[in-house]
Enzyme design. Structure first.
Site, short mmCIF file in Angstrom:
data_model
loop_
_atom_site.label_atom_id
_atom_site.label_comp_id
_atom_site.label_asym_id
_atom_site.label_seq_id
_atom_site.Cartn_x
_atom_site.Cartn_y
_atom_site.Cartn_z
N TYR A 250 17.65 29.93 7.47
CA TYR A 250 16.32 30.39 7.97
C TYR A 250 16.42 30.50 9.50
CZ TYR A 250 14.13 30.54 3.13
OH TYR A 250 13.58 31.01 2.15
N LYS B 47 0.77 -1.24 -0.01
CA LYS B 47 0.14 0.07 -0.03
C LYS B 47 0.93 1.31 0.03
CE LYS B 47 -0.33 -0.20 5.02
NZ LYS B 47 -1.27 -0.36 6.07
#
Length: 361
Positions: free
Chosen positions: A256, A35
């Protein structure tokens, strides 16, 4: 064109890991979880490799995933773990000869609408304590009666799902197994309990069928045991490359929010991958990567397209050098632990910007 980020999937490693699973549970049949696009590894090539290795059954979450495999001409039995959600899906499951996992009576009502001529193979999922999907354990007699009333329905078996199998000191797994077995005393049909963690850590869960997922892809589901210790081979290697190398002074900040401050004059590398490729922004300073076989730590916040690294341990690194984020020698589960998550999320989170290459050594 040189790809920015490449995920190389070694299909021979997946077959090797299937062999490890079979050694752990030699008396069990294997339902392989493919899956979520094969846990991010590519459901179609992974399923083909498993089918060639004689897998007993593949497992997907939903009908869309099952149909994709059938369209790829994969004829191996496929179990749909969440079952059907409409009459249309029920009819499609019959047409495509899918194995339907049923977890609620409304799904049985939908299957009943197909009429007595419909031939369908079912797993009944029981809730032994996960409290997510599954029939109450007390419903077993009712389910037997429903099955007997539908001669076109074939029972594949009874399954349940473990809530805490990766917590090896938690007795709840044994409680779940005991509840499941008690509810099925005298009831015919194969049993399935073990996921990857259950298979590895709980011999009591290795019943008629096992349902490995993460272990097939070469990652350990247990926090205290490495994939290497379990004999598993990581199937995916995720790599990018250095696109800049610069020198900064003590006190300079990187990235950042000035998330990293240089403790001394040092080389800093920029790697061409970021959260737009699926690299978790929550990975902190110090998360290890590899350049030229040497571990280098992240230095600064992960941004959309780039990661910055401290090159003091690899001073000869140069623009163009490959940078490994996970793979052999750098397990994905170890990287995931730095972000407080699990390898499943790393694998499934890779985006379409990553180029996938499947090899079969």
């Amino acid at each position: 064109m040189i790809p920015r980020v490449t995920a190389t999937v070694d299909l021979s490693a997946i077959r090797h890991n299937l062999g490890v699973v079979r050694q752990m549970a030699p008396g069990a049949r294997v339902m392989a979880a493919v899956k979520a696009d094969g846990y991010g590894h590519g459901a179609v090539p992974v399923s083909r490799a498993l089918a060639a290795a004689g897998i007993d059954c593949l497992a997907v979450a939903c009908m869309e995933e099952a149909i994709r495999l059938r369209q790829a001409r994969i004829s191996t039995p496929i179990a749909v773990l969440e079952g059907i959600i409409s009459r249309e899906e029920a009819a499609l499951a019959v047409y495509e000869e899918l194995v339907v996992v049923v977890h609620d009576h409304w799904q049985l009502d939908i299957l009943d609408q197909l009429g007595p001529q419909a031939r369908v193979t079912l797993w009944f999922k029981l809730d032994s304590g996960m409290h997510r999907l599954g029939f109450p354990l007390a419903d077993v007699p009712r389910l037997q009666a429903t099955l007997a009333a539908h001669p076109g329905w074939t029972l594949a078996g009874w399954m349940t799902h473990l809530a805490s199998a990766d917590e090896t000191e938690n007795p709840f797994t044994l409680e779940q197994i005991a509840r499941f077995e008690a509810a099925l005393v005298g009831v015919p049909g194969p049993r399935s309990v073990a996921n990857s963690a259950g298979l590895i850590a709980w011999p009591q869960a290795r019943l008629d069928w096992v349902r490995p997922g993460l272990a097939l892809y070469g990652a350990s589901p247990l926090p205290d045991r490495t994939s290497q210790a379990l004999g598993l081979r990581p199937a995916m290697t995720l790599e990018s490359r250095l696109i800049a190398v610069r020198e900064f002074e003590a006190g300079d900040t990187i990235g950042y929010s000035q998330a990293y401050r240089c403790p001394e004059r040092m080389p800093v590398g920029v790697v061409a991958m970021g959260y737009a490729d699926g690299i978790l922004r929550s990975l902190p300073n110090g998360t290890p990567l590899q350049i030229r076989g040497t571990t280098v730590p992240m230095a600064g916040r992960v941004s959309m397209d780039m990661v910055t690294v401290d090159l003091r341990t690899c001073p000869h690194a140069a623009v163009g050098d490959p940078v490994r984020l996970w793979g052999p020698g750098l397990p994905a589960e170890a990287i995931a632990a730095h972000a407080g998550t699990i390898a499943y999320e790393l694998f499934c989170g890779l985006t379409q910007r990553v180029r996938f290459v499947h090899t079969d050594a």
